[in-house]
Design a protein around this motif. Structure first.
Motif, PDB file in Angstrom:
ATOM      1  N   UNK A  66       1.072  -1.242   0.089  1.00 58.23           N
ATOM      2  CA  UNK A  66      -0.001  -0.114  -0.041  1.00 58.23           C
ATOM      3  C   UNK A  66       1.025   1.440  -0.173  1.00 58.23           C
ATOM      4  N   UNK A  67       1.856   1.203   0.777  1.00 62.09           N
ATOM      5  CA  UNK A  67       2.865   2.471   0.799  1.00 62.09           C
ATOM      6  C   UNK A  67       3.611   2.495  -0.320  1.00 62.09           C
ATOM      7  N   UNK A  68       3.921   1.277  -0.928  1.00 63.44           N
ATOM      8  CA  UNK A  68       4.856   1.548  -2.217  1.00 63.44           C
ATOM      9  C   UNK A  68       3.799   2.225  -3.398  1.00 63.44           C
ATOM     10  N   UNK A  69       2.450   1.719  -3.416  1.00 69.76           N
ATOM     11  CA  UNK A  69       1.509   2.228  -4.255  1.00 69.76           C
ATOM     12  C   UNK A  69       1.349   3.703  -4.156  1.00 69.76           C
ATOM     13  N   UNK A  70       1.231   4.055  -2.879  1.00 69.67           N
ATOM     14  CA  UNK A  70       1.148   5.710  -2.809  1.00 69.67           C
ATOM     15  C   UNK A  70       2.119   6.360  -3.479  1.00 69.67           C
ATOM     16  N   UNK A  71       3.497   5.892  -3.278  1.00 70.97           N
ATOM     17  CA  UNK A  71       4.612   6.718  -4.074  1.00 70.97           C
ATOM     18  C   UNK A  71       4.499   6.447  -5.534  1.00 70.97           C
ATOM     19  N   UNK A  72       4.115   4.983  -5.946  1.00 70.14           N
ATOM     20  CA  UNK A  72       3.830   4.924  -7.492  1.00 70.14           C
ATOM     21  C   UNK A  72       2.777   5.757  -8.101  1.00 70.14           C
ATOM     22  N   UNK A  73       1.699   6.056  -7.332  1.00 73.36           N
ATOM     23  CA  UNK A  73       0.331   6.843  -7.943  1.00 73.36           C
ATOM     24  C   UNK A  73       0.891   8.340  -7.798  1.00 73.36           C
ATOM     25  N   UNK A  74       2.051   8.828  -7.431  1.00 73.23           N
ATOM     26  CA  UNK A  74       2.022  10.356  -7.198  1.00 73.23           C
ATOM     27  C   UNK A  74       2.996  10.503  -8.369  1.00 73.23           C
ATOM     28  N   UNK A  80      -0.676  11.192  -4.255  1.00 73.59           N
ATOM     29  CA  UNK A  80      -1.691  10.277  -3.352  1.00 73.59           C
ATOM     30  C   UNK A  80      -1.294  10.388  -1.893  1.00 73.59           C
ATOM     31  N   UNK A  81      -0.200  10.909  -1.705  1.00 73.51           N
ATOM     32  CA  UNK A  81       0.192  10.752  -0.028  1.00 73.51           C
ATOM     33  C   UNK A  81      -0.637  11.672   0.653  1.00 73.51           C
ATOM     34  N   UNK A  82      -0.790  12.893  -0.116  1.00 74.14           N
ATOM     35  CA  UNK A  82      -1.725  14.044   0.450  1.00 74.14           C
ATOM     36  C   UNK A  82      -2.938  13.415   0.849  1.00 74.14           C
ATOM     37  N   UNK A  83      -3.499  12.605  -0.394  1.00 72.93           N
ATOM     38  CA  UNK A  83      -5.011  12.134  -0.392  1.00 72.93           C
ATOM     39  C   UNK A  83      -5.186  11.004   0.469  1.00 72.93           C
ATOM     40  N   UNK A  84      -4.140  10.228   0.762  1.00 75.36           N
ATOM     41  CA  UNK A  84      -4.217   9.425   1.950  1.00 75.36           C
ATOM     42  C   UNK A  84      -4.194   9.898   3.237  1.00 75.36           C
ATOM     43  N   UNK A  85      -3.401  10.653   3.562  1.00 76.29           N
ATOM     44  CA  UNK A  85      -3.425  11.549   4.718  1.00 76.29           C
ATOM     45  C   UNK A  85      -4.741  12.126   4.975  1.00 76.29           C
ATOM     46  N   UNK A  86      -5.333  12.810   3.799  1.00 74.25           N
ATOM     47  CA  UNK A  86      -6.702  13.696   3.892  1.00 74.25           C
ATOM     48  C   UNK A  86      -7.874  12.560   4.479  1.00 74.25           C
ATOM     49  N   UNK A  87      -7.904  11.376   3.996  1.00 80.76           N
ATOM     50  CA  UNK A  87      -9.060  10.405   3.994  1.00 80.76           C
ATOM     51  C   UNK A  87      -8.888   9.639   5.197  1.00 80.76           C
ATOM     52  N   UNK A 201     -18.699  23.251  -7.786  1.00 81.76           N
ATOM     53  CA  UNK A 201     -19.415  21.756  -7.642  1.00 81.76           C
ATOM     54  C   UNK A 201     -18.496  20.999  -6.572  1.00 81.76           C
ATOM     55  N   UNK A 202     -19.258  20.284  -5.899  1.00 84.23           N
ATOM     56  CA  UNK A 202     -18.707  19.123  -5.202  1.00 84.23           C
ATOM     57  C   UNK A 202     -17.781  18.086  -6.121  1.00 84.23           C
ATOM     58  N   UNK A 203     -17.039  17.415  -5.729  1.00 84.71           N
ATOM     59  CA  UNK A 203     -16.273  16.367  -6.531  1.00 84.71           C
ATOM     60  C   UNK A 203     -15.760  14.984  -5.939  1.00 84.71           C
ATOM     61  N   UNK A 204     -15.678  13.911  -6.733  1.00 86.00           N
ATOM     62  CA  UNK A 204     -15.136  12.850  -5.808  1.00 86.00           C
ATOM     63  C   UNK A 204     -13.438  13.202  -6.018  1.00 86.00           C
ATOM     64  N   UNK A 205     -12.799  12.695  -4.985  1.00 88.25           N
ATOM     65  CA  UNK A 205     -11.499  12.532  -4.679  1.00 88.25           C
ATOM     66  C   UNK A 205     -11.012  11.531  -5.679  1.00 88.25           C
ATOM     67  N   UNK A 206      -9.894  11.507  -6.313  1.00 91.39           N
ATOM     68  CA  UNK A 206      -9.330  10.719  -7.179  1.00 91.39           C
ATOM     69  C   UNK A 206      -9.293   9.224  -6.514  1.00 91.39           C
ATOM     70  N   UNK A 207      -9.943   8.261  -7.135  1.00 89.65           N
ATOM     71  CA  UNK A 207     -10.037   6.823  -6.410  1.00 89.65           C
ATOM     72  C   UNK A 207      -9.245   5.788  -7.262  1.00 89.65           C
ATOM     73  N   UNK A 208      -8.406   6.123  -8.271  1.00 86.76           N
ATOM     74  CA  UNK A 208      -7.733   5.266  -9.197  1.00 86.76           C
ATOM     75  C   UNK A 208      -6.254   4.616  -8.357  1.00 86.76           C
ATOM     76  N   UNK A 209      -6.072   5.128  -7.262  1.00 88.39           N
ATOM     77  CA  UNK A 209      -5.036   4.546  -6.406  1.00 88.39           C
ATOM     78  C   UNK A 209      -5.444   4.015  -5.114  1.00 88.39           C
TER      79      UNK A 209
END
Ligand SMILES: [Fe+2]
Length: 306
Positions: A66-74, A80-87, A201-209
């Protein structure tokens, strides 16, 4: 006795119960005191976490992946690191701990989010932040910046950025030009800045990662209520990073990144009568909002994207 005191502690591991102390000892000589404090606490909590849930080897591998994929998705356009921290509410926690008199009182600050860019186009007060055609209800924002005593703060540089009425930031959307819906303003002698935009408008956060995978596994929706982002900067004052939320948004009480506080719900009033600009059409909206900056250090964050 003296010899025993001088002899370094053996780091040969006896069992799970003594491991943590050995690791803490190994890290105890870091000359940087803050590094020592933060890492010792981090290791204690991580070890206790593994003990508490009896982490299995398969779960450990999943976590590392999961951690490795956070880096790869950035990349330059997505953090993605900010997004994970946010959610997981961590970004908001850090924000609340560092604002509002270090967490003691309600604050006007909110998390930065993953979409702030440096060098937004300098824009005159009253100007528009639409840089390419962006259909949607016109929004006229009238804002004011004061110190905690209510005295106007002049010369504050305020970055504004927002998603379009279809819920996309310009860097996510090929239909918007570079820097659309972004602008940098400067408060006048009365602490005011004002601009034209479109109602976001509201929006979904990116969910591809991996963050998106986690949301799905937890049966959580990915939506943020509609909002405008602001970053106010003036030497002598703590940089105010915040968001103002659209009050009629259906996701106002279930923001996926936990950014909504009561103070940040804006009054997006539907305009009556003649709009401030003849081409505005109906409906159009007006937002009046006042920001308070605390005395402190003016410091810009590292931009999450370029
Ligand atoms: Fe946002």
């Amino acid at each position: 006795m003296l010899e025993a005191q001088l002899k370094p502690r053996s780091h040969i591991i006896e069992d799970a119960s003594t491991l943590t102390d050995v690791v803490l000892d190994a890290m105890s000589k870091a000359p940087d005191l803050r590094l020592r404090q933060v890492m010792a606490s981090f290791v204690r909590h991580m070890h206790d976490f593994a003990r508490e849930v009896r982490l299995t080897e398969a779960e450990f591998e999943l976590g590392l992946d999961f951690l490795n994929r956070i880096g790869q998705a950035t990349n330059d356009c997505h953090n993605e690191a900010v997004l994970f921290s946010d959610i997981i509410g961590f970004s908001t926690l850090v924000c609340l701990l560092n604002n509002g008199q270090n967490g003691a009182t309600e604050t006007a600050a909110a998390l930065l989010g993953p979409f702030w860019r440096m060098h937004s186009p300098q824009t005159e007060n009253g100007g528009s932040i639409l840089r390419s055609p962006t259909p949607g209800p016109a929004l006229f924002a009238h804002c004011r910046v004061t110190d905690p005593e209510g005295r106007p703060l002049a010369g504050v540089e305020v970055d504004v950025w927002q998603a379009s009425p279809v819920g996309l930031y310009e860097n996510q959307d090929p239909d918007q030009v570079d820097m659309n819906l972004r602008g940098k303003f400067r408060t006048d002698d009365e602490g005011r800045f004002w601009f034209r935009s479109v109602k976001p408008a509201g929006y979904p956060v990116p969910t591809h990662g991996p963050a998106g995978d986690l949301l799905k596994a937890q049966k959580r929706h990915p939506f943020r209520p509609a909002h405008l982002h602001f970053l106010a900067y003036r030497p002598g004052y703590k940089t105010l990073i915040t968001q103002v939320f659209v009050d009629d948004d259906g996701h106002l009480d279930s923001d996926v990144v936990f950014g909504v506080t009561r103070a940040l719900v804006g009054d997006f009033a539907e305009g009556r009568g003649t709009p401030p600009a003849p081409d505005a059409g109906a409906p159009w909206y007006r937002l009046d909002y006042a920001f308070v900056m605390e005395p402190g250090e003016a410091k810009l964050p590292v931009p999450p994207i370029r």
